[in-house]
Design an enzyme around this catalytic site. Structure first.
Site, PDB file in Angstrom:
ATOM      1  N   ASP A 100       0.825  -1.265   0.083  1.00  0.00           N
ATOM      2  CA  ASP A 100      -0.136  -0.052  -0.117  1.00  0.00           C
ATOM      3  C   ASP A 100       0.897   1.411  -0.055  1.00  0.00           C
ATOM      4  OD1 ASP A 100      -2.323   1.613   0.381  1.00  0.00           O
ATOM      5  OD2 ASP A 100      -3.373   0.027   1.326  1.00  0.00           O
ATOM      6  N   ASP A 202      -3.140   4.735  -2.377  1.00  0.00           N
ATOM      7  CA  ASP A 202      -4.264   5.418  -1.616  1.00  0.00           C
ATOM      8  C   ASP A 202      -4.526   6.794  -2.130  1.00  0.00           C
ATOM      9  OD1 ASP A 202      -5.611   4.852   1.047  1.00  0.00           O
ATOM     10  OD2 ASP A 202      -4.581   6.813   1.535  1.00  0.00           O
ATOM     11  N   GLU A 244      -6.345   4.014  -6.461  1.00  0.00           N
ATOM     12  CA  GLU A 244      -7.695   4.180  -5.630  1.00  0.00           C
ATOM     13  C   GLU A 244      -8.122   5.391  -5.903  1.00  0.00           C
ATOM     14  OE1 GLU A 244      -9.934   4.329  -1.326  1.00  0.00           O
ATOM     15  OE2 GLU A 244      -7.798   5.198  -1.577  1.00  0.00           O
ATOM     16  N   HIS A 318     -11.108  -2.800   3.049  1.00  0.00           N
ATOM     17  CA  HIS A 318     -11.258  -2.396   4.549  1.00  0.00           C
ATOM     18  C   HIS A 318     -11.753  -1.215   4.804  1.00  0.00           C
ATOM     19  CE1 HIS A 318      -8.234   0.029   2.714  1.00  0.00           C
ATOM     20  NE2 HIS A 318      -8.124   0.782   3.769  1.00  0.00           N
ATOM     21  N   ASP A 319     -12.349  -0.427   3.958  1.00  0.00           N
ATOM     22  CA  ASP A 319     -13.255   0.629   4.116  1.00  0.00           C
ATOM     23  C   ASP A 319     -14.817   0.602   3.865  1.00  0.00           C
ATOM     24  OD1 ASP A 319     -11.097   2.259   4.410  1.00  0.00           O
ATOM     25  OD2 ASP A 319     -10.944   2.665   2.181  1.00  0.00           O
TER      26      ASP A 319
HETATM   27  O1  TEU Z   1      -9.551   5.835   1.438  1.00  0.00           O
HETATM   28  C1  TEU Z   1      -9.990   6.786   0.888  1.00  0.00           C
HETATM   29  C2  TEU Z   1     -11.338   7.262   1.462  1.00  0.00           C
HETATM   30  O2  TEU Z   1     -11.562   8.267   0.808  1.00  0.00           O
HETATM   31  C3  TEU Z   1     -11.957   6.708   2.582  1.00  0.00           C
HETATM   32  O3  TEU Z   1     -11.865   7.430   3.540  1.00  0.00           O
HETATM   33  C4  TEU Z   1     -13.143   6.171   2.097  1.00  0.00           C
HETATM   34  O4  TEU Z   1     -13.900   7.627   1.453  1.00  0.00           O
HETATM   35  C5  TEU Z   1     -14.161   6.191   3.235  1.00  0.00           C
HETATM   36  O5  TEU Z   1     -13.787   5.053   3.979  1.00  0.00           O
HETATM   37  C6  TEU Z   1     -15.423   5.758   2.724  1.00  0.00           C
HETATM   38  O6  TEU Z   1     -16.471   6.905   2.769  1.00  0.00           O
HETATM   39  C7  TEU Z   1      -8.371   5.562   1.569  1.00  0.00           C
HETATM   40  C8  TEU Z   1      -7.979   4.268   2.690  1.00  0.00           C
HETATM   41  O7  TEU Z   1      -8.444   3.272   1.966  1.00  0.00           O
HETATM   42  C9  TEU Z   1      -8.618   4.317   3.874  1.00  0.00           C
HETATM   43  O8  TEU Z   1      -8.670   3.518   4.719  1.00  0.00           O
HETATM   44  C10 TEU Z   1      -8.004   5.565   4.670  1.00  0.00           C
HETATM   45  O9  TEU Z   1      -8.589   6.095   5.717  1.00  0.00           O
HETATM   46  C11 TEU Z   1      -7.809   7.005   3.610  1.00  0.00           C
HETATM   47  O10 TEU Z   1      -7.691   6.568   2.208  1.00  0.00           O
HETATM   48  C12 TEU Z   1      -6.835   7.903   4.238  1.00  0.00           C
HETATM   49  O11 TEU Z   1      -5.612   6.991   3.920  1.00  0.00           O
END
Ligand code: TEU
Length: 542
Positions: A100, A202, A244, A318-319
């Protein structure tokens, strides 16, 4: 245009969220040795690469997505030696490790930011985004953080604000600074030299931001930066890179992933993920998914990226919440709907991603009080909405439906205490259903969800039609998702009834062979079928 074939077009990727995968030292937190120990399990599943969520040194304000040292390993996760061993052991099994890469921001505890805070003339000051207050002292503009509140944080010492599109412990890097970019590339090369398989990037669509103009995604220099990065780092190697990009459209996806663009292998696009929220609102403002919208979105991406660019395919990460809780049926039809989601996604063109636990049908874990939540996004949202007058129960419903802790509950390996995840106290409680939903029991049952995934991965390896075939959506009942794949004279038909109700389905095709199914049915004809709830199958057509 036929692209040259790449290894990452033919494999299935498995995402590991290390904190919740497997704990070998009893501290309640998953670790790198835990991943190494489970490589044979992943090999049995058949995956070709692991996307490893961040394992770098971090104060864990956002569970590792706030990095304080990109070239050191988080203590709870192990050591750099453990990491080197994981890469070596994985490579020996033909499993690549995709790291990542979180370079839109660092932790506020990163050496660069500690320096930057020392003053306006510090050489690291410009590695971050600073701006003067308005005359009344207020923040430079009304940009909002993804984790609630303003995206600007006031710094007493210098009288300036710094930008943080995520938590205030995640200051945004200033990509306009060439020295900063070069340091990022050096760091990437440090990891490439260790023999990794690539990078998951990310929120990469944010790096070209022009915050003073209120522009965050798709800034003018985004693609030039990616081309520069490609040339300075992975371009010379045969690596997988996946960005992403919440903002991606098929048009921009082709810019990122077109074969002659020298940017990325592919991007994660989120159009399907945004379908169950109210128009123009946030993900917490729930709306039911319409299957016909889901079909339209997948069709669009399959067709638009047919000859140019490459799709990534996923339901979970994971989100995101667990897909069978979100769009399937996680009670009466848990196994059947889990297999349906697997079949539907893995028969599409693109690179499929499996999120840990998806292969055994893990489901959401509702909470009844905010004290049970860990995730900063949910906790901040709760307080913000409570202060804004929202009903407490409604906020909890949103968090239970969409919150990120759902997918972050530790993986259940056995039916024993804490699902065999740890001998200590887990950092986040397991879903109490681990006594029934766990890896050990799933492996014992030859009809389990695991073996559907295993078979789908093998089908992809053995049949070029799965990787390269053209896609065509069938016109069917709203809740029936059905498509053809076609390649070099072969034709497969995929049928999935995404409903708790029966639905009818009919075509004039003749079945040559049943490829895979999620029910014990005899398929002899495709005429006037009554599909059971969550029934799915794939057949080869004569
Ligand atoms: O996620 C990007 C992000 O925008 C997330 O906050 C997502 O929008 C949210 O969970 C859903 O609304 C990436 C990573 O995958 C996330 O785990 C991180 O928290 C974020 O970036 C910051 O690095």
């Amino acid at each position: 245009m036929e692209q040259t074939k790449k290894w990452w077009q033919e494999v299935v990727i498995y995402q590991v969220y290390p904190r919740s995968f497997y704990d070998t030292d009893g501290d309640g937190i998953g670790d790198i040795n835990g991943i190494t120990e489970k490589l044979d399990y992943l090999k049995e599943l058949g995956i070709g690469a692991i996307w490893l969520s961040p394992v770098y040194q971090s104060p864990n304000d956002d569970n590792g997505y706030d990095i304080s040292d990109y070239e050191a390993i988080m203590e709870e996760f192990g050591t750099m030696e453990d990491m080197d061993r994981l890469i070596a052991e994985a490579n020996q099994r033909d499993i690549k490790i995709v790291m990542d890469l979180v370079v839109n921001h660092t932790s506020d505890e990163h050496r660069w930011f500690i320096e930057a805070k020392k003053g306006k003339d510090n050489p690291y000051r410009d590695y971050y985004v600073w701006a003067d207050p308005n005359e009344d002292g207020s923040a430079p503009n009304d940009l909002r953080s993804n984790f609630s509140g303003s995206a600007w944080q006031f710094d007493e010492a210098s009288g300036q604000y710094y930008l943080h599109l995520f938590s205030k412990k995640q200051p945004d890097l200033n990509w306009e600074n060439e020295k900063m970019r070069q340091e990022v590339y050096d760091m990437m090369n440090f990891w490439i030299d260790k023999g990794i398989g690539g990078f998951r990037m990310d929120v990469i669509d944010l790096i070209g931001k022009l915050p003073m103009e209120g522009l965050t995604v798709d800034g003018p220099n985004l693609h030039p930066y990616l081309q520069e990065m490609n040339q300075a780092t992975f371009g010379k190697h045969d690596l997988l890179t996946v960005g992403e990009t919440w903002s991606a459209t098929p048009e921009t996806a082709k810019l990122y992933s077109g074969a002659d663009r020298n940017e990325l292998s592919m991007v994660f696009q989120f159009e399907h993920i945004l379908l169950d929220q109210q128009d123009g609102k946030e993900k917490w403002d729930l709306a039911p998914l319409q299957i016909k919208d889901l079909k339209r979105v997948f069709e669009k991406w399959q067709v638009e990226l047919k000859d140019e660019g490459w799709n990534s395919l996923f339901w979970e990460n994971h989100d995101l919440p667990r897909v069978i809780s979100r769009w399937g049926n996680d009670s009466e039809y848990r196994e059947r709907s889990a297999k349906l989601f697997a079949i539907l996604l893995h028969m599409l063109k693109g690179t499929p991603y499996i999120y840990q636990g998806e292969e055994i049908g893990m489901i959401n874990t509702p909470i009844s009080d905010i004290s049970e939540a860990d995730d900063i996004e949910s906790v901040n949202l709760y307080h913000e909405r409570l202060a804004a007058g929202y009903d407490k129960e409604d906020i909890l419903t949103s968090i239970n439906t969409k919150g990120r802790d759902n997918a972050r509950r530790p993986v259940a390996w056995t039916s024993e205490n804490n699902g065999g995840f740890t001998t200590g106290t887990p950092w986040l409680a397991l879903n109490p259903n681990y006594t029934e939903i766990n890896v050990e029991d799933t492996l014992k049952d030859k009809n389990s969800i695991f073996y559907t995934y295993q078979k789908l991965i093998k089908l992809r390896k053995d049949n070029p039609i799965v990787v390269w075939g053209d896609f065509e959506l069938l016109d069917t009942a709203d809740d029936v998702f059905s498509y053809y794949r076609e390649y070099e004279g072969k034709k497969w038909l995929v049928v999935a009834n995404m409903s708790n109700e029966e639905n009818s389905f009919s075509t004039n095709d003749t079945i040559k062979e049943v490829i895979i199914q999620n029910m014990d049915q005899d398929y002899t004809s495709l005429q006037d079928l009554t599909l059971a709830p969550w029934e799915a199958f794939v057949v080869e057509i004569a």
